[in-house]
Design a protein around this motif. Structure first.
Motif, short mmCIF file in Angstrom:
data_model
loop_
_atom_site.label_atom_id
_atom_site.label_comp_id
_atom_site.label_asym_id
_atom_site.label_seq_id
_atom_site.Cartn_x
_atom_site.Cartn_y
_atom_site.Cartn_z
N THR A 204 40.14 39.43 -2.16
CA THR A 204 39.26 38.26 -2.11
C THR A 204 39.82 37.18 -1.21
O THR A 204 39.10 36.58 -0.40
CB THR A 204 39.06 37.69 -3.53
OG1 THR A 204 38.48 38.69 -4.37
CG2 THR A 204 38.16 36.47 -3.50
N HIS A 206 41.98 37.50 1.33
CA HIS A 206 41.92 37.90 2.75
C HIS A 206 40.50 37.83 3.29
O HIS A 206 40.29 37.42 4.44
CB HIS A 206 42.48 39.31 2.92
CG HIS A 206 43.98 39.37 2.88
ND1 HIS A 206 44.78 38.65 3.75
CD2 HIS A 206 44.83 40.09 2.08
CE1 HIS A 206 46.06 38.92 3.49
NE2 HIS A 206 46.12 39.77 2.49
N VAL A 207 39.53 38.22 2.48
CA VAL A 207 38.13 38.15 2.92
C VAL A 207 37.72 36.70 3.15
O VAL A 207 37.05 36.37 4.14
CB VAL A 207 37.21 38.84 1.89
CG1 VAL A 207 35.74 38.53 2.20
CG2 VAL A 207 37.43 40.34 1.90
N LEU A 208 38.11 35.82 2.23
CA LEU A 208 37.77 34.40 2.38
C LEU A 208 38.41 33.83 3.64
O LEU A 208 37.76 33.10 4.40
CB LEU A 208 38.24 33.62 1.16
CG LEU A 208 37.43 33.85 -0.14
CD1 LEU A 208 38.08 33.12 -1.31
CD2 LEU A 208 35.99 33.38 0.04
N TRP A 209 39.69 34.16 3.88
CA TRP A 209 40.34 33.66 5.09
C TRP A 209 39.70 34.25 6.34
O TRP A 209 39.55 33.56 7.34
CB TRP A 209 41.83 34.01 5.05
CG TRP A 209 42.61 33.21 4.04
CD1 TRP A 209 42.21 32.05 3.43
CD2 TRP A 209 43.91 33.50 3.53
NE1 TRP A 209 43.19 31.61 2.57
CE2 TRP A 209 44.25 32.47 2.61
CE3 TRP A 209 44.83 34.53 3.76
CZ2 TRP A 209 45.46 32.45 1.93
CZ3 TRP A 209 46.04 34.51 3.08
CH2 TRP A 209 46.36 33.47 2.18
N ALA A 210 39.29 35.51 6.28
CA ALA A 210 38.63 36.13 7.43
C ALA A 210 37.27 35.48 7.72
O ALA A 210 36.81 35.48 8.86
CB ALA A 210 38.44 37.63 7.18
N CYS A 211 36.66 34.94 6.67
CA CYS A 211 35.34 34.30 6.83
C CYS A 211 35.44 32.82 7.16
O CYS A 211 34.41 32.14 7.27
CB CYS A 211 34.52 34.48 5.56
SG CYS A 211 34.04 36.20 5.23
N GLY A 212 36.66 32.30 7.29
CA GLY A 212 36.82 30.91 7.71
C GLY A 212 37.31 29.95 6.65
O GLY A 212 37.53 28.77 6.96
N ALA A 213 37.46 30.38 5.40
CA ALA A 213 37.95 29.49 4.36
C ALA A 213 39.40 29.11 4.63
O ALA A 213 40.16 29.88 5.22
CB ALA A 213 37.83 30.16 2.99
N TYR A 230 41.61 35.80 12.43
CA TYR A 230 40.46 36.35 11.71
C TYR A 230 40.43 37.88 11.80
O TYR A 230 40.07 38.56 10.83
CB TYR A 230 39.16 35.75 12.26
CG TYR A 230 39.08 34.26 12.07
CD1 TYR A 230 39.10 33.70 10.79
CD2 TYR A 230 38.98 33.40 13.16
CE1 TYR A 230 39.03 32.32 10.62
CE2 TYR A 230 38.91 32.03 13.00
CZ TYR A 230 38.94 31.49 11.73
OH TYR A 230 38.88 30.14 11.55
N GLU A 233 43.14 39.24 9.38
CA GLU A 233 42.75 39.11 7.98
C GLU A 233 41.72 40.18 7.60
O GLU A 233 41.75 40.72 6.50
CB GLU A 233 42.18 37.71 7.72
CG GLU A 233 43.20 36.59 7.78
CD GLU A 233 44.34 36.78 6.79
OE1 GLU A 233 44.08 37.23 5.65
OE2 GLU A 233 45.50 36.50 7.15
N THR A 234 40.83 40.49 8.53
CA THR A 234 39.86 41.56 8.30
C THR A 234 40.56 42.90 8.15
O THR A 234 40.22 43.71 7.27
CB THR A 234 38.85 41.62 9.45
OG1 THR A 234 38.17 40.37 9.57
CG2 THR A 234 37.82 42.73 9.23
#
Length: 332
Positions: A204, A206-213, A230, A233-234
Motif C-alpha cells: 500500500t 509503495h503504491v501510494l508513493w508511486a501515485c504521488g502521495a 515513481y 516505487e511501481t
C-alpha cells in the motif's frame, strides 16, 4: 531458499559449451565498468561525480558503501566461474543458492526498473537530482552502470538456469496439480498467508508513493522525487505482488494447470527482490546523513523492514518446497 537439494546424478563433467563460455565472458566483462568506477571512488577520484554533488559531503560513508559494492559485484565473477566450471557441480547447494538468490534480488529490479525509467524520461519524466536540485551523478554514469547490471543479470540468469536445469531440473518438472499431497505442510501455508497479510502494508505504501502521495516520506525524499522515483516505487510494488503470488501458489497449489517452475520462479525472484532491496534501503537509511531532512522516517523504515519480512517468509516456503521434493525424489 538455501535448503539442501538433492542433485540429479552427474556421470561426467564436460567442458562448458560455447554458449556458456560466451555468457560467462559477458558476465565478467560487464562487471568491469562498475568495479572500475567504485574502485576509483574508494581511491578518492571524483570521476562522474559533479563538484556540487551531495555524495562528496560524506566521504567516509561513501568509501564504506563503495567498498561493499565492490565485494558484491566481484561475487558475480565468482558465480560466473562456479556456474561454468566442472568443479562448480560439486559446490554445496546452500553455498551456491544463497548468493545467486541475492544476485537475483539485487539485479532483477534494476533490469525491470531502468528500462521503465528510460520510457518515463522519453515521455518527459524528470531525471535524478539531489534534494537541493544539484545533479547527483553525471548522467552517463547511470547509463554505463545500469547497462552493465542488465548485462550481468541476463548472462548470470541464463547461466544459472542452465546449471539448475542440469543439477536440479527434476525438482520442478510437471504441473502444479500433479504435486503430491504433503509437499507443503501447514506451517508453510501459514507462512504464505502471513506473507500475504504482511505484504499489504508495504504494498500500500509503495503504491501510494508511486501515485504521488508524500505521506511518510522524508523532506529530502519529497523534494527529490522524479520520474525515476515513481518508476522504482511501481517496480517495488510489482515484485511484492510477485513474491506473494508465487508463495501462495506453491503453498495452496493454485494455478493447477501451470508448470511448477512458474510459481517457483515468481517466489524465487519476488522474494529475492523485496528482501534484498528492503535490506539495501534499510542499510542506506542507517547511514545517518547530516541533514535531518534526508533521514529515513519511521514509516520508510517500517516499509523496508516489512518487505524484508515478506520476502523471507516467501523464501522459506520455496526452500521447504524444494527440500521436500528433493526428499521425495530420493525416496523413489
Amino acid at each position: 531458499m538455501t535448503q539442501s537439494l538433492a542433485p540429479a546424478p552427474v556421470l561426467h563433467t564436460p567442458s562448458p559449451s560455447r554458449t556458456r563460455r560466451a555468457l560467462r565472458a559477458v558476465a565478467i566483462v560487464s562487471c568491469v565498468p562498475y568495479l572500475s568506477l567504485k574502485i576509483a571512488w574508494v581511491a578518492g577520484s571524483h570521476v562522474g561525480i559533479p563538484e556540487d554533488s551531495g555524495l562528496l559531503d560524506h566521504r567516509v560513508s561513501m568509501a564504506v558503501v563503495n567498498s561493499v559494492s565492490v565485494l558484491l559485484d566481484s561475487a558475480v565473477i565468482v558465480l560466473a566461474l562456479v556456474l561454468t566450471r566442472p568443479w562448480g557441480l560439486r559446490v554445496p547447494a546452500w553455498l551456491l543458492a544463497f548468493p545467486v538468490w541475492v544476485a537475483t534480488g539485487l539485479l532483477t529490479p534494476i533490469m525491470a526498473g531502468f528500462p521503465l525509467q528510460l520510457v518515463v524520461r522519453a515521455f518527459g519524466g524528470s531525471t535524478r537530482t539531489s534534494a537541493g536540485g544539484e545533479a547527483f551523478l553525471d548522467e552517463w554514469v547511470f547509463g554505463v552502470v545500469y547497462s552493465g547490471f542488465i548485462a550481468q543479470g541476463i548472462s548470470l540468469g541464463a547461466l544459472f538456469a542452465l546449471y539448475a536445469r542440469d543439477r536440479w531440473g527434476h525438482l520442478w518438472r510437471g504441473l502444479v496439480w500433479e504435486l503430491p499431497v504433503g509437499v507443503i505442510g501447514a506451517a508453510q501455508r501459514v507462512s504464505a498467508v502471513a506473507a500475504g497479510i504482511l505484504a499489504l502494508f508495504p504494498l500500500t505504501v509503495h503504491v501510494l508513493w508511486a501515485c504521488g502521495a508524500t505521506a511518510g516520506l522524508s523532506e529530502g525524499r519529497v523534494s527529490e522525487r522524479t520520474g525515476d522515483f515513481y518508476a522504482l516505487e511501481t517496480v517495488y510494488a510489482l515484485f511484492l505482488l510477485a513474491a506473494v503470488t508465487g508463495g501462495c501458489m506453491l503453498a495452496f497449489r493454485l494455478g493447477r494447470a501451470l508448470p511448477v517452475k512458474v510459481p517457483l520462479a515468481l517466489a524465487w525472484v519476488g522474494s529475492g527482490a523485496v528482501t534484498c532491496w528492503g535490506g539495501w534501503l534499510s542499510l542506506a537509511s542507517l547511514g545517518g546523513p547530516d541533514d535531518i531532512a534526508d533521514r529515513a522516517t519511521p514509516l520508510m523504515s517500517l516499509t523496508y523492514a516489512g518487505q524484508m519480512i515478506v520476502g523471507i517468509l516467501v523464501a522459506t516456503v520455496g526452500a521447504y518446497f524444494l527440500a521436500e521434493r528433493s526428499a521425495v525424489k530420493r525416496s523413489t
